[in-house]
Write a protein that holds these residues in place. Structure first.
Motif, mmCIF file in Angstrom:
data_model
loop_
_atom_site.group_PDB
_atom_site.id
_atom_site.type_symbol
_atom_site.label_atom_id
_atom_site.label_comp_id
_atom_site.label_asym_id
_atom_site.label_seq_id
_atom_site.Cartn_x
_atom_site.Cartn_y
_atom_site.Cartn_z
ATOM 1 N N ASP A 84 -15.211 5.041 0.386
ATOM 2 C CA ASP A 84 -13.905 5.287 0.983
ATOM 3 C C ASP A 84 -12.847 4.268 0.574
ATOM 4 O O ASP A 84 -11.658 4.505 0.778
ATOM 5 C CB ASP A 84 -14.022 5.223 2.513
ATOM 6 C CG ASP A 84 -14.264 6.591 3.096
ATOM 7 O OD1 ASP A 84 -14.595 7.511 2.327
ATOM 8 O OD2 ASP A 84 -14.117 6.738 4.321
ATOM 9 N N LYS A 99 0.842 -1.195 0.000
ATOM 10 C CA LYS A 99 0.000 0.000 0.000
ATOM 11 C C LYS A 99 0.877 1.244 0.000
ATOM 12 O O LYS A 99 2.016 1.207 0.479
ATOM 13 C CB LYS A 99 -0.907 0.051 1.240
ATOM 14 C CG LYS A 99 -1.992 -1.010 1.233
ATOM 15 C CD LYS A 99 -3.319 -0.521 1.799
ATOM 16 C CE LYS A 99 -4.402 -1.561 1.483
ATOM 17 N NZ LYS A 99 -5.665 -1.327 2.161
ATOM 18 N N HIS A 157 -10.923 8.036 0.149
ATOM 19 C CA HIS A 157 -9.914 7.967 1.220
ATOM 20 C C HIS A 157 -8.808 7.020 0.736
ATOM 21 O O HIS A 157 -7.663 7.415 0.599
ATOM 22 C CB HIS A 157 -10.575 7.495 2.512
ATOM 23 C CG HIS A 157 -9.666 7.470 3.713
ATOM 24 N ND1 HIS A 157 -8.486 8.162 3.768
ATOM 25 C CD2 HIS A 157 -9.779 6.833 4.917
ATOM 26 C CE1 HIS A 157 -7.910 7.937 4.946
ATOM 27 N NE2 HIS A 157 -8.663 7.136 5.645
ATOM 28 N N GLN A 158 -9.201 5.778 0.422
ATOM 29 C CA GLN A 158 -8.285 4.917 -0.346
ATOM 30 C C GLN A 158 -8.662 5.086 -1.822
ATOM 31 O O GLN A 158 -9.834 5.263 -2.156
ATOM 32 C CB GLN A 158 -8.441 3.462 0.086
ATOM 33 C CG GLN A 158 -7.490 2.535 -0.636
ATOM 34 C CD GLN A 158 -7.439 1.142 -0.008
ATOM 35 O OE1 GLN A 158 -6.523 0.823 0.739
ATOM 36 N NE2 GLN A 158 -8.417 0.316 -0.304
ATOM 37 N N ILE A 159 -7.642 5.044 -2.675
ATOM 38 C CA ILE A 159 -7.843 5.242 -4.112
ATOM 39 C C ILE A 159 -7.374 3.998 -4.856
ATOM 40 O O ILE A 159 -6.295 3.480 -4.573
ATOM 41 C CB ILE A 159 -7.023 6.460 -4.606
ATOM 42 C CG1 ILE A 159 -7.481 7.750 -3.909
ATOM 43 C CG2 ILE A 159 -7.142 6.627 -6.115
ATOM 44 C CD1 ILE A 159 -6.531 8.928 -4.148
ATOM 45 N N ARG A 184 -9.588 0.498 9.190
ATOM 46 C CA ARG A 184 -9.989 -0.572 8.292
ATOM 47 C C ARG A 184 -9.047 -0.732 7.091
ATOM 48 O O ARG A 184 -9.000 -1.784 6.460
ATOM 49 C CB ARG A 184 -11.396 -0.167 7.802
ATOM 50 C CG ARG A 184 -12.261 -1.125 7.143
ATOM 51 C CD ARG A 184 -13.661 -0.488 6.959
ATOM 52 N NE ARG A 184 -13.640 0.927 6.590
ATOM 53 C CZ ARG A 184 -13.382 1.399 5.380
ATOM 54 N NH1 ARG A 184 -13.096 0.578 4.395
ATOM 55 N NH2 ARG A 184 -13.403 2.707 5.146
ATOM 56 N N LEU A 185 -8.304 0.345 6.745
ATOM 57 C CA LEU A 185 -7.526 0.329 5.505
ATOM 58 C C LEU A 185 -6.089 -0.182 5.668
ATOM 59 O O LEU A 185 -5.397 -0.401 4.691
ATOM 60 C CB LEU A 185 -7.513 1.729 4.878
ATOM 61 C CG LEU A 185 -8.882 2.268 4.428
ATOM 62 C CD1 LEU A 185 -8.753 3.702 3.918
ATOM 63 C CD2 LEU A 185 -9.488 1.384 3.344
ATOM 64 N N ILE A 213 -3.662 5.344 -0.114
ATOM 65 C CA ILE A 213 -4.517 5.969 0.911
ATOM 66 C C ILE A 213 -4.051 7.394 1.108
ATOM 67 O O ILE A 213 -2.858 7.629 1.286
ATOM 68 C CB ILE A 213 -4.386 5.229 2.265
ATOM 69 C CG1 ILE A 213 -4.800 3.766 2.123
ATOM 70 C CG2 ILE A 213 -5.222 5.925 3.350
ATOM 71 C CD1 ILE A 213 -4.325 2.892 3.290
ATOM 72 N N VAL A 243 -6.108 8.206 9.298
ATOM 73 C CA VAL A 243 -6.357 7.132 8.330
ATOM 74 C C VAL A 243 -7.336 6.151 8.971
ATOM 75 O O VAL A 243 -7.200 5.813 10.154
ATOM 76 C CB VAL A 243 -5.038 6.399 7.959
ATOM 77 C CG1 VAL A 243 -5.316 5.112 7.196
ATOM 78 C CG2 VAL A 243 -4.114 7.310 7.160
ATOM 79 N N SER A 244 -8.288 5.720 8.199
ATOM 80 C CA SER A 244 -9.262 4.741 8.692
ATOM 81 C C SER A 244 -8.568 3.437 9.068
ATOM 82 O O SER A 244 -7.758 2.902 8.307
ATOM 83 C CB SER A 244 -10.298 4.495 7.594
ATOM 84 O OG SER A 244 -11.107 3.412 7.949
#
Lengths: 190, 190
Positions: free
Chosen positions: B23, A53, B28-30, A112-113, A77, A109-110
């Motif tokens: 998101d 990522k 937020h994530q791309i 979850r990501l 992200i 940052v979320s």
């Protein structure tokens, strides 16, 4: 990266010994072809780093990060930047002090990501004192993930960000390293 | 655009009859490959429109706009969004009211970056009530430039943005048009 240095010389505006304005191709107007070349340059430098990522900070980091993500085949992200943030359980949040703006903001940052298996490439438009990159790295650590490296478009090498990041053991790759902005001139390292 | 609709169905989260959260690939994530396809789709729809520049608003518009700019071979400007702005002579500034956040903000573009010969493609991630797109269009008008068209990634077609923009005579191209978010389901037009 010669193309980038050429662009900085031709279009960058030296506002002071400390401040270089690159609003015509990076920070307000964006040159998409240059961003594609920047993305390729980052991908070449981190292709063997097992990146899963990319994390950047809105807004100027997004274009170079997305182009790098396209080349490496990984999601990007963008950390959200806010002046004040109500504490939210579903976010990793870190403080960033901006010496330019003389104010503290927060990036988030979320949760979850990011997961512990992630190897995260951090990308940012500028490196000066390293505060933004360190905040991103702390977010990655909060997620028990690993920093695969740090990619910087323009480094102000006369400030101490690079050494702070290398002290932490991170691989830092800057595509243009500026030795000095004195007397209105951009002087590069190398 | 089928790929985009598939992504919305698989990863979008319907938070209410009015709000779709994307998101994981846009806000937020791309997803860089999806952004590349989105850029190509916008380029195909506006290739004959004589576009000289793209204008979007930070932050979520940047990735699709940069990919469209890469395909069309034109620069991308991201309008800066701020809560309050000290009046600055070198900026075109317009107010945007956000119905979601129930607050007014301002968007601005440096005067230097737009000129009367420009034909500007406006790109945004979402179209709801059209306030953001209309603010961008007013900035283009302030510069005595022309709006070449408006490209939207996801349109909430149950709100009135599209008709407001078409009343003004703009060509609006939305890659996914959502008819309804009722009962937690995404229903598309077409």
């Amino acid at each position: 990266m010669e193309l980038l240095k050429k662009k900085i010389v031709e279009e960058g505006v030296v506002l002071s010994d400390q401040v270089l304005k690159v609003d015509s191709f990076l920070n307000h107007q964006i040159d998409p072809s240059l961003m594609q070349e920047i993305g390729r340059a980052f991908a070449n430098r981190f292709r063997e780093s097992g990146v899963t990522k990319i994390v950047t900070i809105e807004s100027s980091g997004i274009a170079p990060a997305v182009m790098a993500g396209l080349e490496l085949g990984v999601p990007v992200i963008f950390a959200r930047k806010r002046k004040s943030l109500t504490l939210q359980d579903d976010l990793y949040t870190e403080k960033v002090y901006s010496f330019t703006k003389k104010e503290e903001s927060e990036v988030s940052v979320s949760r979850r990501l990011l997961s512990p298996i992630d190897r995260v490439l951090l990308i940012d438009d500028f490196l000066a004192n390293g505060e933004a990159a360190l905040a991103m790295a702390r977010i990655v650590e909060q997620a028990s993930a690993n920093v695969a490296g740090i990619g910087i478009v323009i480094e102000k090498a006369f400030q101490n960000g690079n050494s702070k990041l290398k002290e932490k053991g991170y691989q830092v790759e800057s595509l243009a390293r500026i030795a000095s902005l004195k007397s209105g001139f951009v002087e590069f390292i190398d």
